[in-house]
Write a protein that holds these residues in place. Structure first.
Motif, PDB file in Angstrom:
ATOM      1  N   UNK A  96       0.823  -1.207   0.000  1.00 51.13           N
ATOM      2  CA  UNK A  96       0.000   0.000   0.000  1.00 51.13           C
ATOM      3  C   UNK A  96       0.862   1.264   0.000  1.00 51.13           C
ATOM      4  N   UNK A  97       1.966   1.227   0.726  1.00 53.49           N
ATOM      5  CA  UNK A  97       2.870   2.383   0.741  1.00 53.49           C
ATOM      6  C   UNK A  97       3.552   2.565  -0.614  1.00 53.49           C
ATOM      7  N   UNK A  98       4.004   1.461  -1.207  1.00 51.53           N
ATOM      8  CA  UNK A  98       4.711   1.531  -2.490  1.00 51.53           C
ATOM      9  C   UNK A  98       3.839   2.141  -3.585  1.00 51.53           C
ATOM     10  N   UNK A  99       2.566   1.817  -3.575  1.00 56.20           N
ATOM     11  CA  UNK A  99       1.673   2.252  -4.656  1.00 56.20           C
ATOM     12  C   UNK A  99       0.840   3.485  -4.275  1.00 56.20           C
ATOM     13  N   UNK A 100       1.275   4.194  -3.248  1.00 59.24           N
ATOM     14  CA  UNK A 100       0.493   5.328  -2.735  1.00 59.24           C
ATOM     15  C   UNK A 100       0.553   6.514  -3.684  1.00 59.24           C
ATOM     16  N   UNK A 101      -0.608   7.148  -3.903  1.00 60.39           N
ATOM     17  CA  UNK A 101      -0.642   8.366  -4.711  1.00 60.39           C
ATOM     18  C   UNK A 101      -1.511   9.431  -4.030  1.00 60.39           C
ATOM     19  N   UNK A 102      -1.263  10.685  -4.405  1.00 57.66           N
ATOM     20  CA  UNK A 102      -1.944  11.835  -3.797  1.00 57.66           C
ATOM     21  C   UNK A 102      -3.442  11.799  -4.112  1.00 57.66           C
ATOM     22  N   UNK A 103      -4.267  12.140  -3.151  1.00 58.38           N
ATOM     23  CA  UNK A 103      -5.709  12.098  -3.346  1.00 58.38           C
ATOM     24  C   UNK A 103      -6.237  13.330  -4.074  1.00 58.38           C
ATOM     25  N   UNK A 104      -5.379  14.292  -4.342  1.00 55.80           N
ATOM     26  CA  UNK A 104      -5.795  15.480  -5.084  1.00 55.80           C
ATOM     27  C   UNK A 104      -5.395  15.418  -6.556  1.00 55.80           C
ATOM     28  N   UNK A 105      -4.114  15.102  -6.816  1.00 56.42           N
ATOM     29  CA  UNK A 105      -3.678  15.047  -8.223  1.00 56.42           C
ATOM     30  C   UNK A 105      -3.470  13.628  -8.730  1.00 56.42           C
ATOM     31  N   UNK A 106      -3.593  12.639  -7.836  1.00 57.34           N
ATOM     32  CA  UNK A 106      -3.527  11.219  -8.186  1.00 57.34           C
ATOM     33  C   UNK A 106      -2.182  10.790  -8.772  1.00 57.34           C
ATOM     34  N   UNK A 107      -1.125  11.476  -8.363  1.00 59.73           N
ATOM     35  CA  UNK A 107       0.231  11.122  -8.744  1.00 59.73           C
ATOM     36  C   UNK A 107       0.991  10.649  -7.508  1.00 59.73           C
ATOM     37  N   UNK A 108       2.027   9.839  -7.692  1.00 59.96           N
ATOM     38  CA  UNK A 108       2.752   9.296  -6.530  1.00 59.96           C
ATOM     39  C   UNK A 108       3.342  10.386  -5.649  1.00 59.96           C
ATOM     40  N   UNK A 109       3.174  10.233  -4.352  1.00 57.04           N
ATOM     41  CA  UNK A 109       3.823  11.113  -3.383  1.00 57.04           C
ATOM     42  C   UNK A 109       4.329  10.257  -2.227  1.00 57.04           C
ATOM     43  N   UNK A 110       5.115  10.871  -1.381  1.00 58.15           N
ATOM     44  CA  UNK A 110       5.621  10.202  -0.165  1.00 58.15           C
ATOM     45  C   UNK A 110       6.239   8.854  -0.522  1.00 58.15           C
TER      46      UNK A 110
END
Length: 382
Positions: A96-110
């Protein structure tokens, strides 16, 4: 179905016995952690050999590595696809951490952005430093992983040439972003996506909608293939999608079959030999590595040359075979065939006799060489 499943299991088990996975770890600065890898090298892999191999990166290597590696090993054994280096990244504890993306722009963050950089700037260089991987790279993912692989499309020069998205759990706006990118991609790119009638309902719906957008793209650099399997679910579609994807990606690489012979070689305006040269040049251009001449293709071109009474093409083929296989009966067999075709049975007989001292090939053995000798002797008497 039970018998078929057992048969498939036996096939892949046999393949993996002959190509055992190597377990490695990589110390990642991007992830600040040690990650576990599964690596399958081609049979008879020789690090001293200058030959390079396509690199296949498999996300969710905990469960997706084996079906991908098994399919590649099996199809490569029959020369339907090239040998490949397959690398699976184990992610069970970090998925889940590896595939995490931003909930606003839907691009990978963190953690998702770190994992993105880990694959591109650490894993691939690590493999290239230790193994003879080519620049032709494939990435495969399932579910969340199949969504994540799309982020590599958005670079100006994508580091992957082929994408295998198995039942992707697409992020919002992803379908439109993929369509926009693939419509203007400037390098030959292969994109495969699959779902099934019993796939997870909301995933299937978004995948069908995505396909509707992708299949209307007009870009000669894009090779897109979509499958909607019957009688398959979110998990079983993986076993059906992987071989279909590999077939699409390496369609040009495949040995000449009856359809190609009839529909392409025979109507070809140039000589059969020129067709062979163009086919192998195209393979090197598309995939970035040379394909070794195989006996199946030699036989097809020889047959076409004879059918079209193209003596020059047959001579050129015979010379090429002699150059590529100097210690094989192949060289004597096809040079003898050329001399027979030109009516010089004495020279043909000498070639066939010399061939008896050489190594047999897949199709040509001592018995066949003796038969050709007797035919040449009979022709000399007449």
């Amino acid at each position: 179905m039970k018998h078929i499943s057992t048969f498939i299991f036996i096939i892949f088990s046999t393949c993996l016995i002959n190509s055992q996975a190597i377990y490695k770890t990589i110390d990642s600065k991007k992830l600040d952690a040690v990650r576990e890898l599964k690596i399958q090298l081609p049979r008879n892999y020789d690090p001293e050999n200058k030959r390079t191999y396509p690199l296949v990166i498999v996300l969710d290597g905990d469960y997706l590595f084996e079906p991908v590696a098994g399919n590649i090993d099996y199809q490569a054994y029959w020369e339907d696809i090239p040998d490949c280096i397959v690398v699976g990244v184990k992610q069970a504890d970090f998925r889940e951490d590896d595939f995490y993306y931003d909930e606003d722009n839907y691009l990978p963050i963190a953690e998702g952005a770190n994992y993105y950089e880990f694959l591109a700037s650490e894993l691939i260089p690590f493999i290239e430093e230790n193994y003879t991987a080519s620049n032709f790279r494939i990435i495969a993912g399932h579910d969340l992983g199949a969504n994540f692989i799309n982020y590599y499309l958005f670079k100006d020069k994508p580091i992957f040439r082929a994408f295998i998205a198995l039942s992707p759990d697409l992020a919002p706006k992803m379908a439109d972003r993929i369509k926009e990118r693939l419509a203007r991609i400037e390098r030959e790119t292969f994109y495969y996506m699959a779902t099934a009638d019993a796939d997870i309902r909301f995933l299937r719906q978004s995948i069908i909608e995505c396909d509707a957008k992708l299949k209307v793209i007009e870009n000669e650099k894009l090779q897109y293939k979509f499958d909607d399997f019957e009688d398959a679910n979110h998990y079983s579609l993986v076993g059906r999608g992987i071989p279909k994807a590999l077939n699409e990606i390496f369609a040009l690489y495949k040995p000449i079959n009856g359809k190609e012979y009839t529909e392409k070689i025979i109507p070809f305006e140039g000589s059969p030999f020129n067709y062979l040269m163009k086919k192998y040049e195209d393979i090197e251009y598309f995939y970035g590595f040379e394909k070794q001449l195989i006996e199946n293709d030699i036989r097809a071109i020889a047959s076409a040359s004879n059918k079209k009474n193209d003596l020059e093409s047959l001579e050129n083929l015979a010379k090429l075979v002699k150059k590529e296989f100097p210690n094989s009966m192949l060289s004597a067999y096809y040079m003898g065939m050329f001399h027979e075709k030109e009516g010089n049975y004495k020279r043909a007989l000498l070639r066939y006799k010399a061939g008896l001292l050489l190594e047999p090939s897949q199709y040509i053995d001592k018995e066949i060489m003796l038969d050709k000798m007797y035919e040449a002797q009979d022709a000399l008497k007449n």
